[in-house]
Design a protein around this motif. Structure first.
Motif, PDB file in Angstrom:
ATOM      1  N   PRO A   1       0.701  -1.287  -0.110  1.00 65.70           N
ATOM      2  CA  PRO A   1       0.208  -0.109   0.040  1.00 65.70           C
ATOM      3  C   PRO A   1       0.802   1.356   0.015  1.00 65.70           C
ATOM      4  CG  PRO A   1       0.036  -0.967   2.082  1.00 65.70           C
ATOM      5  CD  PRO A   1       0.793  -2.023   1.403  1.00 65.70           C
ATOM      6  N   TYR A   2       0.291   2.499  -0.207  1.00 64.30           N
ATOM      7  CA  TYR A   2       0.911   3.627  -0.450  1.00 64.30           C
ATOM      8  C   TYR A   2      -0.216   4.776  -0.054  1.00 64.30           C
ATOM      9  CZ  TYR A   2      -0.890   3.253  -5.053  1.00 64.30           C
ATOM     10  OH  TYR A   2      -1.881   2.805  -6.141  1.00 64.30           O
ATOM     11  N   ARG A   3       0.149   6.013   0.210  1.00 69.16           N
ATOM     12  CA  ARG A   3      -0.656   7.156   0.508  1.00 69.16           C
ATOM     13  C   ARG A   3      -1.490   7.495  -0.658  1.00 69.16           C
ATOM     14  NH1 ARG A   3      -0.645   9.890   4.698  1.00 69.16           N
ATOM     15  NH2 ARG A   3       1.668   9.465   5.561  1.00 69.16           N
ATOM     16  N   ARG A   4      -1.015   7.800  -1.648  1.00 70.40           N
ATOM     17  CA  ARG A   4      -1.767   8.128  -2.926  1.00 70.40           C
ATOM     18  C   ARG A   4      -0.988   8.184  -4.140  1.00 70.40           C
ATOM     19  NH1 ARG A   4      -1.346  13.414  -5.216  1.00 70.40           N
ATOM     20  NH2 ARG A   4      -0.106  14.656  -3.786  1.00 70.40           N
ATOM     21  N   ARG A   5      -1.397   7.685  -5.464  1.00 68.97           N
ATOM     22  CA  ARG A   5      -0.670   7.812  -6.619  1.00 68.97           C
ATOM     23  C   ARG A   5      -0.752   9.248  -7.188  1.00 68.97           C
ATOM     24  NH1 ARG A   5       0.221   3.664 -10.651  1.00 68.97           N
ATOM     25  NH2 ARG A   5      -0.605   2.079  -9.121  1.00 68.97           N
ATOM     26  N   ASP A   6       0.542   9.409  -7.767  1.00 67.55           N
ATOM     27  CA  ASP A   6       1.022  10.762  -8.510  1.00 67.55           C
ATOM     28  C   ASP A   6       1.239  10.410  -9.868  1.00 67.55           C
ATOM     29  OD1 ASP A   6       0.458  12.378  -6.336  1.00 67.55           O
ATOM     30  OD2 ASP A   6       2.996  12.252  -5.624  1.00 67.55           O
ATOM     31  N   ASP A   7       1.009  11.683 -10.694  1.00 65.30           N
ATOM     32  CA  ASP A   7       1.663  11.416 -12.036  1.00 65.30           C
ATOM     33  C   ASP A   7       3.066  11.613 -12.266  1.00 65.30           C
ATOM     34  OD1 ASP A   7      -1.163  11.297 -13.064  1.00 65.30           O
ATOM     35  OD2 ASP A   7      -1.410  13.339 -13.073  1.00 65.30           O
TER      36      ASP A   7
ATOM     37  N   TYR B   1      11.474  -0.827  -1.972  1.00 62.99           N
ATOM     38  CA  TYR B   1      12.557   0.266  -2.094  1.00 62.99           C
ATOM     39  C   TYR B   1      11.683   1.410  -2.555  1.00 62.99           C
ATOM     40  CZ  TYR B   1      16.544  -2.618  -1.261  1.00 62.99           C
ATOM     41  OH  TYR B   1      17.210  -3.401  -0.701  1.00 62.99           O
ATOM     42  N   ARG B   2      10.673   1.417  -3.300  1.00 67.44           N
ATOM     43  CA  ARG B   2       9.825   2.540  -3.622  1.00 67.44           C
ATOM     44  C   ARG B   2       9.244   3.140  -2.397  1.00 67.44           C
ATOM     45  NH1 ARG B   2       3.978   1.068  -5.301  1.00 67.44           N
ATOM     46  NH2 ARG B   2       4.074   0.677  -2.924  1.00 67.44           N
ATOM     47  N   ASP B   3       8.866   2.382  -1.364  1.00 66.75           N
ATOM     48  CA  ASP B   3       8.327   2.762  -0.105  1.00 66.75           C
ATOM     49  C   ASP B   3       9.376   3.649   0.761  1.00 66.75           C
ATOM     50  OD1 ASP B   3       6.013   1.642  -0.624  1.00 66.75           O
ATOM     51  OD2 ASP B   3       6.146   0.053   0.554  1.00 66.75           O
ATOM     52  N   MET B   4      10.645   3.564   0.540  1.00 64.94           N
ATOM     53  CA  MET B   4      11.598   4.248   0.969  1.00 64.94           C
ATOM     54  C   MET B   4      11.862   5.613   0.434  1.00 64.94           C
ATOM     55  SD  MET B   4      14.718   1.344   1.789  1.00 64.94           S
ATOM     56  CE  MET B   4      14.279  -0.317   2.156  1.00 64.94           C
ATOM     57  N   GLY B   5      11.357   5.755  -0.655  1.00 64.04           N
ATOM     58  CA  GLY B   5      11.322   7.322  -1.489  1.00 64.04           C
ATOM     59  C   GLY B   5      12.304   6.967  -2.404  1.00 64.04           C
ATOM     60  N   TYR B   6      12.654   5.857  -2.840  1.00 66.39           N
ATOM     61  CA  TYR B   6      13.534   5.550  -4.129  1.00 66.39           C
ATOM     62  C   TYR B   6      12.775   5.442  -5.481  1.00 66.39           C
ATOM     63  CZ  TYR B   6      17.215   4.864  -0.669  1.00 66.39           C
ATOM     64  OH  TYR B   6      18.185   5.012   0.412  1.00 66.39           O
ATOM     65  N   ASP B   7      13.659   5.963  -6.503  1.00 71.16           N
ATOM     66  CA  ASP B   7      12.887   5.788  -7.843  1.00 71.16           C
ATOM     67  C   ASP B   7      13.502   4.382  -8.307  1.00 71.16           C
ATOM     68  OD1 ASP B   7      11.469   8.160  -8.358  1.00 71.16           O
ATOM     69  OD2 ASP B   7      13.093   9.259  -8.595  1.00 71.16           O
ATOM     70  N   VAL B   8      12.746   3.328  -8.428  1.00 68.70           N
ATOM     71  CA  VAL B   8      13.124   1.965  -8.857  1.00 68.70           C
ATOM     72  C   VAL B   8      12.952   1.564 -10.367  1.00 68.70           C
ATOM     73  CG1 VAL B   8      13.292  -0.455  -8.272  1.00 68.70           C
ATOM     74  CG2 VAL B   8      12.711   1.313  -6.536  1.00 68.70           C
ATOM     75  N   VAL B   9      13.628   1.084 -11.178  1.00 67.37           N
ATOM     76  CA  VAL B   9      13.565   0.638 -12.081  1.00 67.37           C
ATOM     77  C   VAL B   9      13.511  -0.878 -12.365  1.00 67.37           C
ATOM     78  CG1 VAL B   9      15.932   0.916 -13.354  1.00 67.37           C
ATOM     79  CG2 VAL B   9      13.894   0.847 -14.932  1.00 67.37           C
ATOM     80  N   MET B  10      12.507  -1.739 -12.895  1.00 67.54           N
ATOM     81  CA  MET B  10      12.388  -3.049 -12.823  1.00 67.54           C
ATOM     82  C   MET B  10      12.273  -3.418 -14.270  1.00 67.54           C
ATOM     83  SD  MET B  10      10.098  -5.739 -11.225  1.00 67.54           S
ATOM     84  CE  MET B  10       9.736  -7.195 -12.137  1.00 67.54           C
TER      85      MET B  10
ATOM     86  N   THR C   1       4.550   7.891  -0.650  1.00 68.61           N
ATOM     87  CA  THR C   1       4.595   7.024   0.339  1.00 68.61           C
ATOM     88  C   THR C   1       4.046   7.617   1.706  1.00 68.61           C
ATOM     89  OG1 THR C   1       6.855   7.560   1.056  1.00 68.61           O
ATOM     90  CG2 THR C   1       6.731   6.028  -0.708  1.00 68.61           C
ATOM     91  N   PHE C   2       3.889   6.325   2.688  1.00 69.58           N
ATOM     92  CA  PHE C   2       3.227   7.085   4.008  1.00 69.58           C
ATOM     93  C   PHE C   2       4.076   7.925   4.750  1.00 69.58           C
ATOM     94  CE2 PHE C   2       0.874   3.006   3.319  1.00 69.58           C
ATOM     95  CZ  PHE C   2      -0.231   3.645   3.357  1.00 69.58           C
ATOM     96  N   ASP C   3       5.578   7.751   4.553  1.00 71.24           N
ATOM     97  CA  ASP C   3       6.630   8.621   5.213  1.00 71.24           C
ATOM     98  C   ASP C   3       7.750   9.119   4.655  1.00 71.24           C
ATOM     99  OD1 ASP C   3       6.924   9.782   8.063  1.00 71.24           O
ATOM    100  OD2 ASP C   3       8.339   8.148   8.405  1.00 71.24           O
ATOM    101  N   ALA C   4       8.034   8.321   3.334  1.00 73.38           N
ATOM    102  CA  ALA C   4       9.663   8.760   3.051  1.00 73.38           C
ATOM    103  C   ALA C   4       9.335   9.676   1.609  1.00 73.38           C
ATOM    104  CB  ALA C   4      10.106   7.276   2.693  1.00 73.38           C
ATOM    105  N   GLY C   5       8.335  10.191   1.598  1.00 72.17           N
ATOM    106  CA  GLY C   5       8.100  11.212   0.407  1.00 72.17           C
ATOM    107  C   GLY C   5       7.667  10.514  -0.999  1.00 72.17           C
ATOM    108  N   ALA C   6       8.149  10.776  -2.072  1.00 70.59           N
ATOM    109  CA  ALA C   6       7.665  10.211  -3.296  1.00 70.59           C
ATOM    110  C   ALA C   6       8.539   9.152  -3.605  1.00 70.59           C
ATOM    111  CB  ALA C   6       7.396  11.427  -4.345  1.00 70.59           C
TER     112      ALA C   6
END
Length: 597
Positions: free
Chosen positions: A204-210, A323-332, A380-385
């Motif tokens: 889960p996350y707080r909300r989805r952004d563009d 790792y996204r939830d930590m505020g990182y930009d991840v490419v898979m 995210t809940f606590d780590a920004g975007a």
């Protein structure tokens, strides 16, 4: 056996599908099958009978052998120690397995993903006070996982309550208690440096952004012509030999994401061996350190069990979301979703489900959509975007883009990099076809390019694509009646398109200078090619023969300058543009004098 585990027996075996009799079993629960303890997952229930798909081959297993329910669904361990790791399709660490089992994975082998003995230096979050209400994703503290990645220790998504205890700074193993949280029911949760999460359940996350900024890959045909945003969904379809794996490896190596996760799903072993051997040697172009410090690999080759292949995509996605939830930009990068879909088809056939298009199950489209939907940029809940960018390779048989996996993927994704066998045969790499490829992110990416590089980026890109489209029309005429049927202006259009194709679109992954191209260099090369075309068209309108322009030595230099100058030498490209402009001006003055005379 723990309290959550229950025992039953094997009733029937059909390839990787095993029917067991086990009271209290739940859908999705993990199970150990037989004397050797094969790992599987419950996929259907009928009373106390369950059908289990095993992640290992069932050869030698007999009805009547024991079956044990483990009490949890297929899950991954999430905590420090993932970065730099190489895992199989169900998150077993292959390097540790090699020490215990040799070159082949022994069936039933259970090795934890994270090292239980290693100590990590934990720094608590000094902003937290005892008695504070914490929710999912709250940052308890940090661990320096690698020199490149600061690992944030998060409250698991299913825990919320009052902080009763937080460990002081010090060295801890991943099973050590670092916090206690009491929820509203009075239950006390013990938290360590890691937690488990079911792979088929999105975090889960707080909300989805563009998306707001492009994923810079250093590949001109991608960044300049068909950009991908961080948090976007993309696909690289192409026939055998068109270069899908190389494109994905280039993105993994050069993209400006914080974390890279490469999932080899059902691909040939020699290709994955190349990845596993080359990646640990690569230098991170952004930090100067080893690329593996911010990379993890999931390797599931074509000779590994088909069901583990299906699971590998979810394993990679769950680690990416962590790792996204930590505020990182991840490419898979998933190579390839076609092999994943083939695993769905095989299991569906074993279950006797009704096949539809080309034998695939009816739920293929919805499963594909559910996988790609887990990509995105979120708050995210606590780590920004943070963001997960998902790029899947697709391997349509015979290069037929109308087959089910490719056609369904095309309906879902936002960026489509279609590889062409004709371009690959002509040694034009990357063989991304500019006619059939598309990107839905151009206008958003343009805001970034106009601000960071040049305000004429979108205009130049549009002009180049129009020139390439005109080239396709004129090439058909040339093939029918020859170049003599074209006017000088039309022949110069072909020359301009050739400059764009050879001087901008072509890019060698093996060239030390050209393997990566910064946005500034990308625009300089594109502007150079189009400036030559614009100046030449002005001269042709004055009556200058096209042969005289085609014979200019500067044109050959313009085609080669991508490999002559690196990304720090953009000034040299601009100097070449000035040199060519002077040459064109000299021709213009000469012809102006002749007309006066």
């Amino acid at each position: 056996m723990t309290d959550s585990q229950r025992s039953g027996i094997v009733r029937d075996i059909n390839g990787p599908i095993v029917t067991i009799d086990l009271p209290g079993i739940r859908s999705g629960e993990q199970v150990r099958i037989g004397e050797i303890g094969l790992v599987g997952e419950v996929i259907s229930l009928s009373g106390r009978e369950a059908r289990v798909q095993t992640y290992e081959t069932t050869e030698g297993v007999r009805p009547g052998e024991p079956a044990t329910g483990l009490g949890w669904p297929l899950s991954v361990e999430l905590g420090p120690g993932l970065m730099g790791g190489i895992f199989d399709g169900v998150q077993r660490p292959l390097e540790k397995i090699a020490l215990e089992s040799g070159d082949y994975i022994r069936r039933g082998l259970a090795v934890p993903a994270l090292d239980r003995a290693r100590q990590w230096e934990f720094e608590p979050n000094t902003a937290l006070e005892l008695g504070r209400e914490l929710g999912p994703g709250s940052v308890l503290g940090t661990v320096q996982e690698t020199e490149t990645v600061l690992h944030k220790i998060l409250v698991p998504p299913n825990v919320q309550g009052e902080l009763e205890e937080l460990a002081p700074a010090g060295d801890y193993d991943i099973e050590s208690t670092i916090a206690h949280i009491r929820d509203e029911r009075g239950h006390r949760h013990r938290l360590g440096l890691y937690h488990r999460w079911p792979v088929r359940k999105p975090r889960p996350y707080r909300r989805r952004d563009d998306g707001i900024s492009p994923l810079i890959t250093g590949q001109r045909v991608i960044d300049t012509f068909f950009p991908q945003l961080k948090g976007g969904k993309g696909a690289v379809p192409g026939p055998f030999g068109a270069g899908k794996t190389v494109v994905q490896q280039q993105i993994a190596r050069w993209s400006n994401a914080d974390i890279v996760i490469y999932v080899g799903c059902g691909e040939r072993g020699n290709e994955l061996v190349d990845v596993l051997e080359s990646f640990p040697k690569l230098e991170d172009p952004y930090s100067g350190r080893k690329l593996m410090e911010r990379t993890l690999l999931v390797a599931n080759t074509s000779n590994m069990p088909v069901v583990a292949r299906e699971a590998s995509i979810y394993v990679g996605l769950t680690m990416a979301e962590y790792y996204r939830d930590m505020g990182y930009d991840v490419v898979m990068l998933a190579d390839s979703t076609s092999r994943w879909a083939e695993a769905l088809r095989e299991v569906s056939g074993r279950l006797g489900q009704m096949p539809v298009e080309e034998g695939y199950p009816a739920y293929l489209a919805s499963r594909l959509a559910a996988v790609y939907e887990r990509a995105g940029r979120v708050e995210t809940f606590d780590a920004g975007a943070g963001s997960v960018t998902l790029i899947g390779a697709v391997s349509p048989p015979g290069g037929d883009f109308s087959e089910p996996v490719t056609s369904h993927t095309k309906d879902i994704i936002e960026t489509f990099w279609a590889l062409s066998k004709e371009l690959a045969d002509a040694r034009h790499y990357p063989s991304i076809d500019w006619v059939t490829s598309f990107s839905g992110h151009v206008h958003t990416a343009a805001e970034w390019w106009h601000k960071e590089v040049d305000r004429h980026w979108e205009q130049r890109r549009t002009q180049a694509l129009a020139l390439l489209a005109r080239d396709a029309e004129l090439s058909r005429i040339v093939n029918l009646v020859g170049p003599e049927a074209l006017s000088d202006a039309q022949r110069w259009q072909l020359e301009g398109a050739s400059l764009v194709k050879e001087g901008v679109l072509q890019q060698s992954a093996l060239d030390d200078v050209d393997t990566f191209c910064s946005p500034q260099k990308q625009f300089a090369l594109l502007d150079l090619a189009l400036s030559i075309y614009d100046k030449g068209m002005e001269l042709i309108e004055l009556g200058v023969p096209v042969n005289e322009l085609q014979g200019l030595p500067q044109l050959a230099k313009a085609r080669r300058c991508k490999s002559m100058y690196n990304s720090d030498q953009v000034g040299n490209i601009r100097a070449l543009a000035s040199e060519i402009e002077k040459a064109f001006e000299a021709i213009r003055l000469e012809y102006a004098k002749q007309r006066v005379a």
